[in-house]
Design an enzyme around this catalytic site. Structure first.
Site, mmCIF file in Angstrom:
data_model
loop_
_atom_site.group_PDB
_atom_site.id
_atom_site.type_symbol
_atom_site.label_atom_id
_atom_site.label_comp_id
_atom_site.label_asym_id
_atom_site.label_seq_id
_atom_site.Cartn_x
_atom_site.Cartn_y
_atom_site.Cartn_z
ATOM 1 N N GLY A 14 0.860 -1.239 -0.074
ATOM 2 C CA GLY A 14 -0.065 -0.035 0.077
ATOM 3 C C GLY A 14 0.880 1.389 0.017
ATOM 4 C CG ASN A 16 2.141 3.127 -5.984
ATOM 5 O OD1 ASN A 16 2.590 4.199 -6.269
ATOM 6 N ND2 ASN A 16 2.745 1.826 -5.788
ATOM 7 C CG MET A 92 -1.328 -8.103 -6.321
ATOM 8 S SD MET A 92 -0.670 -7.258 -7.848
ATOM 9 C CE MET A 92 0.061 -8.802 -8.552
ATOM 10 C CB ILE A 94 -7.927 -10.109 -13.643
ATOM 11 C CG1 ILE A 94 -6.059 -10.298 -14.062
ATOM 12 C CG2 ILE A 94 -8.398 -9.790 -15.014
ATOM 13 C CD1 ILE A 94 -5.572 -11.568 -14.844
ATOM 14 C CG LEU A 95 -10.814 -5.232 -11.460
ATOM 15 C CD1 LEU A 95 -10.667 -3.955 -11.390
ATOM 16 C CD2 LEU A 95 -11.819 -5.843 -10.373
ATOM 17 C CG HIS A 111 1.733 -2.282 -15.661
ATOM 18 N ND1 HIS A 111 1.531 -3.359 -14.942
ATOM 19 C CD2 HIS A 111 2.647 -2.466 -16.706
ATOM 20 C CE1 HIS A 111 2.011 -4.483 -15.810
ATOM 21 N NE2 HIS A 111 2.889 -3.872 -16.598
ATOM 22 C CD GLU A 145 -5.298 -4.710 -24.926
ATOM 23 O OE1 GLU A 145 -4.193 -5.049 -24.793
ATOM 24 O OE2 GLU A 145 -6.055 -3.767 -25.468
ATOM 25 C CG ASP A 147 -1.253 -4.442 -17.018
ATOM 26 O OD1 ASP A 147 -2.016 -3.846 -15.902
ATOM 27 O OD2 ASP A 147 -0.623 -5.453 -16.826
ATOM 28 C CD GLU A 176 5.409 1.650 -9.218
ATOM 29 O OE1 GLU A 176 4.405 1.411 -8.546
ATOM 30 O OE2 GLU A 176 6.313 0.649 -9.167
HETATM 31 C C1 GRF Z 1 3.681 -1.271 -7.358
HETATM 32 O O1 GRF Z 1 5.042 -1.484 -7.845
HETATM 33 C C2 GRF Z 1 2.884 -1.250 -8.538
HETATM 34 O O2 GRF Z 1 3.144 -0.695 -9.579
HETATM 35 C C3 GRF Z 1 2.404 -2.922 -8.704
HETATM 36 O O3 GRF Z 1 2.458 -3.363 -7.560
HETATM 37 C C4 GRF Z 1 3.274 -2.568 -6.576
HETATM 38 C C5 GRF Z 1 2.429 -2.062 -5.382
HETATM 39 O O4 GRF Z 1 3.268 -1.580 -4.374
HETATM 40 N N1 GRF Z 1 1.353 -2.936 -9.398
HETATM 41 P P1 GRF Z 1 2.161 -0.783 -3.373
HETATM 42 O O5 GRF Z 1 1.380 -1.875 -2.608
HETATM 43 O O6 GRF Z 1 1.657 0.514 -3.541
HETATM 44 O O7 GRF Z 1 3.357 -0.403 -2.279
#
Ligand code: GRF
Length: 199
Positions: A14, A16, A92, A94-95, A111, A145, A147, A176
């Site tokens: 978490g 991000n 994680m 897929i929707l 991504h 589709e 990503d 990111e």
């Molecule tokens: C990130 O690298 C994101 O791009 C990928 O999974 C990771 C998630 O990291 N899809 P966090 O849970 O936000 O720390």
């Protein structure tokens, strides 16, 4: 100032999500992180959300008979909290097209690659194995589709000769987080200006 009520979907660390929630504390940021949902009951991100004072809940996909039942519960939780925009951040699952179409143009993802390169998993290792000079991250709209939706913002990073998948992932992560904060700002600002024009 009105803010766009935003939910973040997570499955793990978490970081991000935490960057988005931190940025959203600023009065001038156009989105409010109103809800965090994890599909994994012990995801570290749930503790981070609590520390940041963001309402957080678990909707464990294993408790549902199929994807559609899980997504129906997810959709109900989002609607119940008056969510207008959804950010997947390390989510994680897929929707299905059903969910994606319900949230069309209101569903974002980050991504860890320069899309359209390296859709799917193991992006860092695949970029190194291909001998790429640069790698990066992309915030994009989610479509049916994997990503494959339109890019909102992208950030590129040079790959160094000594990089491993781990070092690259570690060096990319702060970019990111910054990119997602900028992308959400852009999308939420556009949504606010559209809603103002409609009045
Ligand atoms: C990130 O690298 C994101 O791009 C990928 O999974 C990771 C998630 O990291 N899809 P966090 O849970 O936000 O720390």
């Amino acid at each position: 100032m009105r803010k766009i009520r935003t939910a973040v979907l997570i499955s793990g660390r978490g970081s991000n999500m935490a960057a988005l929630a931190q940025a959203a504390k600023s009065d001038s940021y156009p989105a409010d992180i109103a809800l965090v949902i994890s599909n994994i009951p012990d995801a570290l991100g749930l503790d981070k959300a609590k520390e940041l004072g963001v309402p957080a809940k678990t909707i464990d996909h294993k408790q549902f008979s199929d994807r559609r039942a899980f997504e129906t519960a997810l959709d109900a939780a989002l609607t119940e909290s008056d969510i207008e925009l959804v950010c997947c951040a390390g989510f994680m699952r897929i929707l299905t097209p059903w969910f994606v179409n319900r949230w069309k143009n209101r569903l974002l993802n980050i991504h860890p690659s320069l899309l359209p390169k390296y859709k799917g998993l193991n992006t860092h290792q695949r970029a190194i194995d291909a001998g790429d000079k640069e790698h990066g991250c992309t915030v994009h709209y989610v479509t049916a589709e994997l990503d494959g939706g339109a890019t909102i913002l992208q950030h590129a990073l040079d790959i160094e000769g000594t990089d491993t998948a781990d070092s690259l992932a570690q060096r990319l992560l702060p970019h990111e987080q910054d990119l997602y904060v900028e992308a959400l700002k852009k999308v939420a600002s556009e949504m606010l200006s559209v809603s103002r024009c409609g009045k």
